[in-house]
Design a protein around this motif. Structure first.
Motif, mmCIF file in Angstrom:
data_model
loop_
_atom_site.group_PDB
_atom_site.id
_atom_site.type_symbol
_atom_site.label_atom_id
_atom_site.label_comp_id
_atom_site.label_asym_id
_atom_site.label_seq_id
_atom_site.Cartn_x
_atom_site.Cartn_y
_atom_site.Cartn_z
ATOM 1 N N THR A 75 0.785 -1.155 0.033
ATOM 2 C CA THR A 75 0.096 0.441 -0.182
ATOM 3 C C THR A 75 1.167 1.463 -0.208
ATOM 4 O OG1 THR A 75 0.254 0.105 2.230
ATOM 5 C CG2 THR A 75 -1.876 -1.135 1.481
ATOM 6 N N THR A 76 2.184 0.959 0.122
ATOM 7 C CA THR A 76 3.255 2.204 0.360
ATOM 8 C C THR A 76 3.728 2.274 -0.973
ATOM 9 O OG1 THR A 76 5.186 1.361 0.947
ATOM 10 C CG2 THR A 76 3.654 1.855 2.335
ATOM 11 N N LEU A 77 4.011 3.756 -1.313
ATOM 12 C CA LEU A 77 4.860 4.651 -2.337
ATOM 13 C C LEU A 77 6.310 3.608 -2.619
ATOM 14 C CD1 LEU A 77 3.580 7.950 -1.976
ATOM 15 C CD2 LEU A 77 2.901 6.890 -3.741
ATOM 16 N N CYS A 78 7.154 3.349 -0.709
ATOM 17 C CA CYS A 78 7.776 3.266 -0.798
ATOM 18 C C CYS A 78 8.271 1.943 -1.688
ATOM 19 C CB CYS A 78 8.146 2.735 0.661
ATOM 20 S SG CYS A 78 9.110 4.214 1.308
ATOM 21 N N SER A 79 7.226 1.300 -1.796
ATOM 22 C CA SER A 79 7.228 -0.252 -2.120
ATOM 23 C C SER A 79 7.809 -0.559 -4.092
ATOM 24 C CB SER A 79 5.295 -0.768 -2.374
ATOM 25 O OG SER A 79 4.461 -0.448 -3.085
ATOM 26 N N GLU A 80 7.881 0.884 -4.272
ATOM 27 C CA GLU A 80 8.240 1.334 -5.695
ATOM 28 C C GLU A 80 9.613 0.615 -5.978
ATOM 29 O OE1 GLU A 80 6.590 1.789 -9.018
ATOM 30 O OE2 GLU A 80 5.089 1.054 -7.579
ATOM 31 N N PHE A 81 10.048 0.336 -4.526
ATOM 32 C CA PHE A 81 12.158 -0.237 -4.646
ATOM 33 C C PHE A 81 12.146 -1.415 -5.048
ATOM 34 C CE2 PHE A 81 12.001 4.274 -1.925
ATOM 35 C CZ PHE A 81 12.034 4.702 -3.174
ATOM 36 N N CYS A 82 11.489 -2.029 -4.498
ATOM 37 C CA CYS A 82 11.604 -3.726 -4.540
ATOM 38 C C CYS A 82 11.209 -4.372 -6.087
ATOM 39 C CB CYS A 82 10.292 -4.250 -4.212
ATOM 40 S SG CYS A 82 9.695 -4.146 -1.834
ATOM 41 N N ILE A 83 10.881 -3.186 -7.020
ATOM 42 C CA ILE A 83 10.709 -3.057 -8.216
ATOM 43 C C ILE A 83 11.230 -2.348 -8.832
ATOM 44 C CG2 ILE A 83 8.948 -2.702 -10.443
ATOM 45 C CD1 ILE A 83 6.796 -3.046 -8.199
ATOM 46 N N ASN A 84 11.938 -0.906 -9.116
ATOM 47 C CA ASN A 84 13.151 0.038 -9.339
ATOM 48 C C ASN A 84 13.714 -0.214 -8.514
ATOM 49 O OD1 ASN A 84 14.634 0.918 -11.293
ATOM 50 N ND2 ASN A 84 12.860 2.373 -11.779
ATOM 51 N N PRO A 85 15.239 -0.036 -8.044
ATOM 52 C CA PRO A 85 15.280 0.300 -6.703
ATOM 53 C C PRO A 85 16.323 1.212 -7.004
ATOM 54 C CG PRO A 85 16.754 -1.430 -8.147
ATOM 55 C CD PRO A 85 15.475 -1.092 -8.825
ATOM 56 N N ALA A 87 15.814 6.267 -6.872
ATOM 57 C CA ALA A 87 15.389 7.930 -5.939
ATOM 58 C C ALA A 87 14.106 7.340 -6.536
ATOM 59 C CB ALA A 87 16.229 8.645 -6.080
ATOM 60 N N LEU A 88 13.079 7.806 -6.204
ATOM 61 C CA LEU A 88 12.159 8.548 -6.545
ATOM 62 C C LEU A 88 11.326 9.604 -5.466
ATOM 63 C CD1 LEU A 88 9.433 7.569 -8.096
ATOM 64 C CD2 LEU A 88 8.588 6.275 -5.830
ATOM 65 N N PHE A 89 10.407 10.402 -7.041
ATOM 66 C CA PHE A 89 10.214 11.483 -7.014
ATOM 67 C C PHE A 89 9.136 12.098 -7.159
ATOM 68 C CE2 PHE A 89 14.228 11.895 -5.968
ATOM 69 C CZ PHE A 89 14.792 13.053 -5.161
ATOM 70 N N SER A 112 2.792 14.626 -1.802
ATOM 71 C CA SER A 112 3.783 15.173 -2.682
ATOM 72 C C SER A 112 5.190 14.134 -1.668
ATOM 73 C CB SER A 112 5.446 16.496 -2.596
ATOM 74 O OG SER A 112 5.651 16.710 -1.381
ATOM 75 N N TYR A 113 6.132 13.122 -2.847
ATOM 76 C CA TYR A 113 7.282 12.494 -2.575
ATOM 77 C C TYR A 113 8.278 11.819 -2.530
ATOM 78 C CZ TYR A 113 8.601 7.663 -1.738
ATOM 79 O OH TYR A 113 9.280 6.341 -1.177
ATOM 80 N N ALA A 114 9.353 12.024 -1.792
ATOM 81 C CA ALA A 114 10.425 12.463 -2.855
ATOM 82 C C ALA A 114 11.528 11.047 -1.009
ATOM 83 C CB ALA A 114 12.053 13.117 -1.891
ATOM 84 N N GLY A 115 12.129 9.588 -1.974
ATOM 85 C CA GLY A 115 12.359 8.508 -1.287
ATOM 86 C C GLY A 115 13.563 7.856 -2.401
ATOM 87 N N PRO A 142 18.934 19.293 -9.023
ATOM 88 C CA PRO A 142 19.332 18.148 -10.148
ATOM 89 C C PRO A 142 19.839 17.169 -9.262
ATOM 90 C CG PRO A 142 20.525 20.722 -10.908
ATOM 91 C CD PRO A 142 19.658 20.837 -9.916
ATOM 92 N N ASN A 143 20.836 18.025 -7.870
ATOM 93 C CA ASN A 143 20.932 16.701 -7.169
ATOM 94 C C ASN A 143 21.117 16.389 -5.920
ATOM 95 O OD1 ASN A 143 24.138 18.222 -8.809
ATOM 96 N ND2 ASN A 143 23.592 19.728 -7.279
ATOM 97 N N LEU A 144 19.184 16.151 -6.208
ATOM 98 C CA LEU A 144 18.388 16.259 -4.860
ATOM 99 C C LEU A 144 18.443 14.284 -4.652
ATOM 100 C CD1 LEU A 144 17.070 16.902 -2.434
ATOM 101 C CD2 LEU A 144 14.945 17.199 -3.803
ATOM 102 N N PRO A 145 18.529 13.934 -5.980
ATOM 103 C CA PRO A 145 17.899 11.814 -6.544
ATOM 104 C C PRO A 145 19.439 11.648 -5.756
ATOM 105 C CG PRO A 145 17.402 13.558 -7.993
ATOM 106 C CD PRO A 145 18.597 14.179 -7.479
ATOM 107 N N GLU A 146 21.108 12.135 -5.891
ATOM 108 C CA GLU A 146 22.352 11.691 -5.714
ATOM 109 C C GLU A 146 21.921 11.729 -3.970
ATOM 110 O OE1 GLU A 146 26.697 12.207 -6.670
ATOM 111 O OE2 GLU A 146 25.714 13.453 -7.652
#
Length: 168
Positions: A75-85, A87-89, A112-115, A142-146
């Motif tokens: 149910t979480t947005l963070c679950s996306e990292f199990c599929i595509n590891p 950074a997600l904004f 909004s979400y950043a993870g 542009p440096n935020l994901p890194e």
């Protein structure tokens, strides 16, 4: 007379000092994440096969997400990292059909979400570092994901050091 740091240090065993250092380090990282993203919530979550478990939260927004809370991972947005590891904004979740329907988005009024995924040094996916807000955000640095990924790597190292015992 105030006891010296050395005296206080000697009253704590190694596990207690490690736990305090972990809490202080992760709390500082979460505060930095909110400053860098402009968002008002930051948290660290651990993944199990089915659950998202909050390890630490910095919540001046008072979203109601607290340490030790447990949600269904899917149910979480963070679950996306199990599929595509990577950074997600998501600057405006309500405009994104894929994410707007997630139960956690409605439950906590997330706009909004950043993870970034947290990996342990041995390569295992531990969980996620995330920032949330009820306001839409522009992610124009542009440096935020890194930067977020570097913080996630640091958290993974902190946790790994405390998971590893001398007899392992």
């Amino acid at each position: 007379m105030v006891p010296s740091v050395t005296a206080a240090h000697s009253l704590l065993n190694a596990d207690e000092r490690a736990a305090i250092a972990e809490i202080e380090a992760t709390t500082s990282i979460l505060q930095l994440v909110t400053r860098l993203t402009g968002m008002r919530f930051a948290g660290i979550a651990k993944f199990t096969d089915l659950e998202w478990v909050v390890c630490s939260a910095y919540d001046p927004l008072e979203m109601g997400i607290n340490a030790h809370d447990v949600l269904d991972l899917e149910t979480t947005l963070c679950s996306e990292f199990c599929i595509n590891p990577q950074a997600l904004f998501i600057p405006q979740i309500s405009q994104n059909g894929r994410f707007a329907v997630r139960p956690v988005v409605k439950q906590f009024e997330i706009e909004s979400y950043a993870g970034a995924p947290i990996f342990l040094p041995d390569g295992r996916l531990f969980g996620a570092l995330c920032a949330l807000d009820s306001r839409a955000m522009l992610f124009d640095d542009p440096n935020l994901p890194e930067t977020l990924s570097l913080f996630a790597r640091l958290i993974g190292c902190i946790f790994f050091a405390n998971l590893t015992t001398p007899d392992q």
